[in-house]
Design a protein around this motif. Sequence first.
Motif, PDB file in Angstrom:
ATOM      1  N   UNK A 285       0.819  -1.219   0.000  1.00 12.18           N
ATOM      2  CA  UNK A 285       0.000   0.000   0.000  1.00 12.18           C
ATOM      3  C   UNK A 285       0.849   1.264   0.000  1.00 12.18           C
ATOM      4  N   UNK A 286       2.024   1.221   0.636  1.00 10.24           N
ATOM      5  CA  UNK A 286       2.845   2.429   0.765  1.00 10.24           C
ATOM      6  C   UNK A 286       4.129   2.369  -0.047  1.00 10.24           C
ATOM      7  N   UNK A 287       4.199   1.450  -1.019  1.00  8.05           N
ATOM      8  CA  UNK A 287       5.444   1.303  -1.766  1.00  8.05           C
ATOM      9  C   UNK A 287       5.223   1.280  -3.260  1.00  8.05           C
ATOM     10  N   UNK A 288       6.316   1.263  -4.035  1.00  4.66           N
ATOM     11  CA  UNK A 288       6.225   1.257  -5.493  1.00  4.66           C
ATOM     12  C   UNK A 288       5.821  -0.114  -6.024  1.00  4.66           C
ATOM     13  N   UNK A 289       5.547  -0.151  -7.317  1.00  2.00           N
ATOM     14  CA  UNK A 289       5.258  -1.419  -7.988  1.00  2.00           C
ATOM     15  C   UNK A 289       6.575  -2.143  -8.275  1.00  2.00           C
ATOM     16  N   UNK A 290       6.586  -3.442  -8.012  1.00  2.00           N
ATOM     17  CA  UNK A 290       7.736  -4.286  -8.301  1.00  2.00           C
ATOM     18  C   UNK A 290       7.358  -5.307  -9.370  1.00  2.00           C
ATOM     19  N   UNK A 291       8.313  -5.603 -10.231  1.00  2.00           N
ATOM     20  CA  UNK A 291       8.099  -6.603 -11.279  1.00  2.00           C
ATOM     21  C   UNK A 291       8.802  -7.902 -10.893  1.00  2.00           C
ATOM     22  N   UNK A 292       8.017  -8.993 -10.842  1.00  2.00           N
ATOM     23  CA  UNK A 292       8.569 -10.289 -10.430  1.00  2.00           C
ATOM     24  C   UNK A 292       8.188 -11.350 -11.455  1.00  2.00           C
ATOM     25  N   UNK A 293       9.115 -11.741 -12.335  1.00  2.00           N
ATOM     26  CA  UNK A 293       8.843 -12.880 -13.222  1.00  2.00           C
ATOM     27  C   UNK A 293       8.848 -14.170 -12.396  1.00  2.00           C
ATOM     28  N   UNK A 294       7.862 -15.022 -12.615  1.00  2.00           N
ATOM     29  CA  UNK A 294       7.774 -16.285 -11.900  1.00  2.00           C
ATOM     30  C   UNK A 294       7.690 -17.441 -12.896  1.00  2.00           C
ATOM     31  N   UNK A 295       8.342 -18.547 -12.545  1.00  2.00           N
ATOM     32  CA  UNK A 295       8.156 -19.781 -13.304  1.00  2.00           C
ATOM     33  C   UNK A 295       7.601 -20.838 -12.365  1.00  2.00           C
ATOM     34  N   UNK A 296       6.714 -21.664 -12.912  1.00  2.00           N
ATOM     35  CA  UNK A 296       6.045 -22.710 -12.135  1.00  2.00           C
ATOM     36  C   UNK A 296       6.456 -24.059 -12.706  1.00  2.00           C
ATOM     37  N   UNK A 297       7.049 -24.900 -11.849  1.00  2.00           N
ATOM     38  CA  UNK A 297       7.585 -26.174 -12.298  1.00  2.00           C
ATOM     39  C   UNK A 297       7.021 -27.341 -11.492  1.00  2.00           C
ATOM     40  N   UNK A 298       6.965 -28.504 -12.135  1.00  2.00           N
ATOM     41  CA  UNK A 298       6.443 -29.706 -11.487  1.00  2.00           C
ATOM     42  C   UNK A 298       7.497 -30.408 -10.644  1.00  2.00           C
ATOM     43  N   UNK A 299       8.747 -29.969 -10.753  1.00  2.00           N
ATOM     44  CA  UNK A 299       9.854 -30.561  -9.986  1.00  2.00           C
ATOM     45  C   UNK A 299      10.899 -29.479  -9.775  1.00  2.00           C
ATOM     46  N   UNK A 300      11.773 -29.655  -8.777  1.00  2.00           N
ATOM     47  CA  UNK A 300      12.807 -28.638  -8.537  1.00  2.00           C
ATOM     48  C   UNK A 300      13.724 -28.460  -9.747  1.00  2.00           C
ATOM     49  N   UNK A 301      14.197 -27.230  -9.933  1.00  2.00           N
ATOM     50  CA  UNK A 301      15.150 -26.905 -10.990  1.00  2.00           C
ATOM     51  C   UNK A 301      16.554 -27.054 -10.427  1.00  2.00           C
ATOM     52  N   UNK A 302      17.348 -27.922 -11.017  1.00  2.00           N
ATOM     53  CA  UNK A 302      18.700 -28.184 -10.525  1.00  2.00           C
ATOM     54  C   UNK A 302      19.530 -26.904 -10.469  1.00  2.00           C
ATOM     55  N   UNK A 303      20.201 -26.693  -9.348  1.00  2.00           N
ATOM     56  CA  UNK A 303      21.119 -25.581  -9.199  1.00  2.00           C
ATOM     57  C   UNK A 303      20.466 -24.235  -9.003  1.00  2.00           C
ATOM     58  N   UNK A 304      19.140 -24.213  -8.745  1.00  2.00           N
ATOM     59  CA  UNK A 304      18.432 -22.934  -8.664  1.00  2.00           C
ATOM     60  C   UNK A 304      17.840 -22.680  -7.280  1.00  2.00           C
ATOM     61  N   UNK A 305      18.402 -23.276  -6.244  1.00  2.00           N
ATOM     62  CA  UNK A 305      17.839 -23.104  -4.901  1.00  2.00           C
ATOM     63  C   UNK A 305      17.779 -21.638  -4.486  1.00  2.00           C
ATOM     64  N   UNK A 306      18.766 -20.846  -4.892  1.00  2.00           N
ATOM     65  CA  UNK A 306      18.797 -19.441  -4.475  1.00  2.00           C
ATOM     66  C   UNK A 306      17.709 -18.613  -5.153  1.00  2.00           C
ATOM     67  N   UNK A 307      17.073 -19.161  -6.191  1.00  2.00           N
ATOM     68  CA  UNK A 307      16.006 -18.459  -6.916  1.00  2.00           C
ATOM     69  C   UNK A 307      14.619 -18.969  -6.546  1.00  2.00           C
ATOM     70  N   UNK A 308      14.551 -19.917  -5.628  1.00  2.00           N
ATOM     71  CA  UNK A 308      13.261 -20.492  -5.244  1.00  2.00           C
ATOM     72  C   UNK A 308      12.466 -19.500  -4.404  1.00  2.00           C
ATOM     73  N   UNK A 309      11.261 -19.164  -4.862  1.00  2.00           N
ATOM     74  CA  UNK A 309      10.352 -18.305  -4.099  1.00  2.00           C
ATOM     75  C   UNK A 309       9.615 -19.131  -3.051  1.00  2.00           C
ATOM     76  N   UNK A 310       9.264 -20.365  -3.401  1.00  2.00           N
ATOM     77  CA  UNK A 310       8.585 -21.258  -2.469  1.00  2.00           C
ATOM     78  C   UNK A 310       7.854 -22.352  -3.230  1.00  2.00           C
TER      79      UNK A 310
END
Length: 211
Positions: A60-85
């Motif tokens: 409510x009190x901040x700017x708009x942020x742009x967040x590209x998201x990818x949705x996968x059926x299994x973990x992406x190898x080597x991408x733990x630091x990019x995992x949102x949840x």
Amino acid sequence: MALLHKATLRPTKLDLLTTWLPGRPWFAGTPGAEVVSRGAYRFDDPAGEVGIETMLVGTADGPVHQVPLTYRAAPLDGADSWLVGTTEHSVLGRRWVYDGCGDPVYATALAHAILTGSGQAEEYFEVDGRREARASTVTIVVDGAADTPVPAVGAVRRVVDEDRTLIDTDTVELVVVRRPVAGADASAGVTLSGSWDGQSATVPLAYARTR
């Protein structure tokens, strides 16, 4: 074309982002404040394996942020630091949600959307065997695309995650604007811009430049 499911997510994408965003170096807002959606647009994965959605969100009190998201059926190898949840999709089951800037499928889709001028994918729901169009919440335009073949993107060599996140690939340099504001940078390459409810003027969202 992006074919979507009418489904529920537990936790929701906004729940995940409310927790994840305050830890980003480019986040400008109140930690713990509820994140709300301002709009979203999608790209296609030609293989049909990875969902690709870019969300425009803010507090409510901040700017708009742009967040590209990818949705996968299994973990992406080597991408733990990019995992949102992870989230439970009522139709597809567990999905691993990544910041797309660290996902090579997103890099390929972004490069194609910008360099070919194709922009965002049309979105459809399948209802009782029929496809129903979903109204877009973001209007995307591409400025500067050339009528030339788009090179294969290849591997993502490095990502510099700042206000303007650099995605450096074998053949294409991509920039994702994390906090979109007016003022295009012509030197950055072909520009993908957008507008949405509450943002009537078109603002730069991403750039692409071939090597």
